[in-house]
Design a protein around this motif. Structure first.
Motif, PDB file in Angstrom:
ATOM      1  N   ARG A  39     -30.906  33.914 -60.304  1.00 51.24           N
ATOM      2  CA  ARG A  39     -30.630  34.935 -59.291  1.00 51.24           C
ATOM      3  C   ARG A  39     -31.896  35.357 -58.554  1.00 51.24           C
ATOM      4  O   ARG A  39     -31.886  35.582 -57.342  1.00 51.24           O
ATOM      5  N   ARG A 108     -34.023  23.902 -61.850  1.00 52.55           N
ATOM      6  CA  ARG A 108     -33.681  23.918 -63.280  1.00 52.55           C
ATOM      7  C   ARG A 108     -34.886  23.494 -64.129  1.00 52.55           C
ATOM      8  O   ARG A 108     -35.163  24.086 -65.167  1.00 52.55           O
ATOM      9  N   ASP A 130     -26.550  26.441 -69.993  1.00 46.29           N
ATOM     10  CA  ASP A 130     -27.025  25.165 -70.557  1.00 46.29           C
ATOM     11  C   ASP A 130     -27.987  25.405 -71.715  1.00 46.29           C
ATOM     12  O   ASP A 130     -28.833  24.577 -71.999  1.00 46.29           O
ATOM     13  N   ARG A 168     -17.292  30.205 -58.681  1.00 46.89           N
ATOM     14  CA  ARG A 168     -18.621  29.997 -59.260  1.00 46.89           C
ATOM     15  C   ARG A 168     -18.531  29.098 -60.507  1.00 46.89           C
ATOM     16  O   ARG A 168     -19.342  28.200 -60.697  1.00 46.89           O
ATOM     17  N   ASP A 172     -20.400  25.650 -61.128  1.00 45.62           N
ATOM     18  CA  ASP A 172     -21.332  25.527 -62.256  1.00 45.62           C
ATOM     19  C   ASP A 172     -20.898  24.426 -63.231  1.00 45.62           C
ATOM     20  O   ASP A 172     -21.730  23.843 -63.926  1.00 45.62           O
ATOM     21  N   ARG A 175     -21.365  20.584 -61.267  1.00 43.87           N
ATOM     22  CA  ARG A 175     -22.638  20.071 -60.729  1.00 43.87           C
ATOM     23  C   ARG A 175     -23.135  18.910 -61.594  1.00 43.87           C
ATOM     24  O   ARG A 175     -22.755  18.788 -62.764  1.00 43.87           O
TER      25      ARG A 175
HETATM   26  O1   DC Z   1     -25.018  34.447 -65.914  1.00 47.01           O
HETATM   27  P1   DC Z   1     -25.003  34.750 -64.417  1.00 47.01           P
HETATM   28  O2   DC Z   1     -23.614  34.900 -63.863  1.00 47.01           O
HETATM   29  O3   DC Z   1     -25.873  35.901 -64.051  1.00 47.01           O
HETATM   30  O4   DC Z   1     -25.640  33.447 -63.755  1.00 47.01           O
HETATM   31  C1   DC Z   1     -25.811  33.328 -62.366  1.00 47.01           C
HETATM   32  C2   DC Z   1     -25.706  31.858 -61.945  1.00 47.01           C
HETATM   33  O5   DC Z   1     -26.828  31.135 -62.446  1.00 47.01           O
HETATM   34  C3   DC Z   1     -24.472  31.137 -62.455  1.00 47.01           C
HETATM   35  O6   DC Z   1     -23.483  31.049 -61.434  1.00 47.01           O
HETATM   36  C4   DC Z   1     -24.952  29.776 -62.843  1.00 47.01           C
HETATM   37  C5   DC Z   1     -26.435  29.876 -62.915  1.00 47.01           C
HETATM   38  N1   DC Z   1     -26.976  29.676 -64.273  1.00 47.01           N
HETATM   39  C6   DC Z   1     -27.207  28.393 -64.660  1.00 47.01           C
HETATM   40  O7   DC Z   1     -26.901  27.455 -63.928  1.00 47.01           O
HETATM   41  N2   DC Z   1     -27.804  28.154 -65.860  1.00 47.01           N
HETATM   42  C7   DC Z   1     -28.126  29.157 -66.680  1.00 47.01           C
HETATM   43  N3   DC Z   1     -28.728  28.885 -67.858  1.00 47.01           N
HETATM   44  C8   DC Z   1     -27.859  30.501 -66.307  1.00 47.01           C
HETATM   45  C9   DC Z   1     -27.265  30.719 -65.091  1.00 47.01           C
END
Ligand code: DC
Length: 220
Positions: A39, A108, A130, A168, A172, A175
């Motif tokens: 974020r 990432r 992940d 979302r 997620d 991908r």
């Molecule tokens: O947990 P959150 O909803 O605040 O996460 C926001 C976005 O970040 C979520 O849509 C996917 C991504 N995210 C991710 O890809 N890998 C993570 N370890 C944590 C979050």
């Protein structure tokens, strides 16, 4: 001394943060919220007028970002160029674009390295998408938490957030890099019908089954 990691993964509004916070309090762990890191990068890109869907532009902007990941009062903190975005991390604009940023492999790679560094500081409970599959694949302590989409959308609404949880999750999970999925060795916890305390109790039982020492489960 090697520190231990509890990995909590699950979709949006599944109760990951609440569970991680409660486990951290009960077991004396550092609580790390990795979603905030994705974020924070999204917030900075939008602030600078960079299109989160433009990979080349994202990679270029990322190279110039000073990301600070620390701990305050037992919980992870994140800053970009020294600035804590605060409540803006959960703005509608960030909610709408964060999945695109999180799908960028270079983003990432940078964040996973910062996330692994937390283990140098102590035992952690880390939540995200992940953690059990990529960040700490070798930890035996993995929980995948989920709730029905109806329950999760209602939780977001109750928080006053407009967040398209289903859209979302779809992004997620589909991908290419590190999609959200249940690690083969994770314990599955459906908390659709559980409150936060019941979810904590269920998680403590699952961790004990996975070999977390019972002496560690005592209230501090
Ligand atoms: O947990 P959150 O909803 O605040 O996460 C926001 C976005 O970040 C979520 O849509 C996917 C991504 N995210 C991710 O890809 N890998 C993570 N370890 C944590 C979050």
């Amino acid at each position: 001394m090697t520190h231990r990691a509890i990995a909590i993964d699950g979709p949006a509004a599944s109760g990951k943060s609440t569970l991680a916070r409660k486990l951290a309090g009960r077991l004396g762990l550092i609580m790390v919220n990795t979603g905030e890191m994705y974020r924070a990068i999204t917030w900075e890109l939008l602030r600078c007028g960079v299109d989160p869907g433009d990979r080349a532009a994202v990679v270029e902007a990322l190279a110039g970002m000073d990301l600070g990941c620390g701990v305050r009062a037992g919980r992870s903190t994140v800053t970009v160029d020294g600035v804590d975005p605060g409540p803006e991390l959960r703005s509608d604009e960030v909610n709408a674009r964060v999945s695109e940023v999180a799908a960028t492999p270079e983003v990432r790679e940078r964040l996973v390295a910062l996330q692994r560094d937390y283990l140098k500081l102590g035992d952690v409970v880390m939540e995200g998408r992940d953690i059990g599959t990529v960040v700490f694949p070798d930890t035996p302590f993995k929980i995948y938490i989920d709730a029905s989409e109806r329950v999760r959308s209602a939780r977001r609404e109750a928080d006053g957030e407009s967040d398209s949880v289903g859209r979302r999750d779809q992004a997620d999970s589909s991908r290419r890099t590190a999609p959200l999925r249940v690690a083969t060795d994770a314990a599955f916890l459906d908390n659709s019908d559980l409150d936060a305390e019941e979810t904590l109790d269920a998680a403590l039982r699952l961790l004990a089954e996975k070999g977390w020492k019972s002496t560690d489960l005592m209230e501090r």
